[in-house]
Design an enzyme around this catalytic site. Sequence first.
Site, mmCIF file in Angstrom:
data_model
loop_
_atom_site.group_PDB
_atom_site.id
_atom_site.type_symbol
_atom_site.label_atom_id
_atom_site.label_comp_id
_atom_site.label_asym_id
_atom_site.label_seq_id
_atom_site.Cartn_x
_atom_site.Cartn_y
_atom_site.Cartn_z
ATOM 1 N N ASP A 66 84.175 12.399 69.119
ATOM 2 C CA ASP A 66 83.910 11.966 70.841
ATOM 3 C C ASP A 66 85.286 12.927 71.491
ATOM 4 O O ASP A 66 85.678 13.337 72.638
ATOM 5 C CB ASP A 66 84.424 10.105 70.977
ATOM 6 C CG ASP A 66 83.450 10.010 69.902
ATOM 7 O OD1 ASP A 66 81.657 10.739 69.584
ATOM 8 O OD2 ASP A 66 83.349 8.877 69.481
ATOM 9 N N GLY B 46 87.471 22.428 60.628
ATOM 10 C CA GLY B 46 87.371 22.617 62.185
ATOM 11 C C GLY B 46 85.863 22.347 62.918
ATOM 12 O O GLY B 46 85.293 21.615 62.885
ATOM 13 N N GLY C 36 83.627 19.004 61.069
ATOM 14 C CA GLY C 36 84.396 17.505 60.436
ATOM 15 C C GLY C 36 85.890 18.927 59.612
ATOM 16 O O GLY C 36 86.809 19.068 60.564
ATOM 17 N N ALA C 37 86.441 18.660 58.791
ATOM 18 C CA ALA C 37 87.069 19.005 57.835
ATOM 19 C C ALA C 37 87.402 20.581 58.111
ATOM 20 O O ALA C 37 88.938 21.496 57.504
ATOM 21 C CB ALA C 37 87.705 18.562 56.679
ATOM 22 N N SER D 66 80.942 20.242 65.684
ATOM 23 C CA SER D 66 82.279 19.775 64.859
ATOM 24 C C SER D 66 81.925 19.986 63.446
ATOM 25 O O SER D 66 80.792 19.503 62.656
ATOM 26 C CB SER D 66 82.471 18.224 65.376
ATOM 27 O OG SER D 66 81.458 17.514 65.457
#
Length: 314
Positions: free
Chosen positions: A254, A226, A223-224, A221
């Site tokens: 999560d 993707g 963050g912003a 992941s």
Amino acid sequence: MIVTVTANPSLDRTVEVDRLHRGAVQRALTTSVDAGGKGVNVSRALVAHGRPTRAVLCSGGFAGLELLALLRETGVPLREVRVTGGIRSNLTLAEPDGTVTKLNEPGPRLSTSEVDAVLDAATEAIIGEADWVAGCGSLPPGMPVDVYARLTERAHALGAQVAIDTSGAALDACLAAGPDLVKPNAEELAECAGAEIRTLGDAVKAAQVLRDRGAGAVLASLGADGAILIDDSGARYATARLDAPVVSTVGAGDATLAGFLAAGGTGEHALRTAVTWGAAAVTLPGSSMPTPNDLGRVTAEVQRSIDPDRVLTK
């Protein structure tokens, strides 16, 4: 059935302030309390979407009693391991512009017998029920760093697939056991791979390092920016557009893992679902997990062609 294992659960209190002023007395705008811990959040997200799950977790002290009460209210099936120490209470300070400050306690120190009890409880939950087992979160004091490797070996022996979402030495130690999936964020990925990550290309290379060391697939992941998925079929990149402001990023990773596993745990559809659930989570307060009604705020797109020079948002 998706069994989650949370060795270091928490009672998560979120306090919203208009702006955080260090060293000053401030009044809170709102407060909320949620059952927390990475695996707990995964199970909460799955229950919110009607997916079968069981949460294996430690519990102790007054905070543990409140944690269990909150989980029963939300309908999360439990397998509790009582420990001597009280579980941790974490504090999140949230500001209107989306800035989040987290203060996380270390958690109770576990004895050798309590560590064994957690693994035994996980084994019992897996037998005859689990398709996936998700070992999630930090390890409390006293828990050996190879506990997720041991969980992986037990789950594989019982025919279940394993996803691990942790960091540091625990992530490093689990790779040799061959988990089917690991889900680091960008910082955790960089630390484990021993590489600086500035671009999508850097992230893909770092994820391949983890695969070379034993992980079947890597869902990272970003963050912003993707998320990326690297598995035997190659690398795919997913992004999301939001039709709502960012409220809190707590628990978004999560929700991402929950969405991926709920959608089968492999392939493009699972990646799109993961990013959709994770993006929906950031539009919600505190560590709330998204429901089906929240997913309409998100449009997700998956690309097989990745621009390796795309610079990631800091």
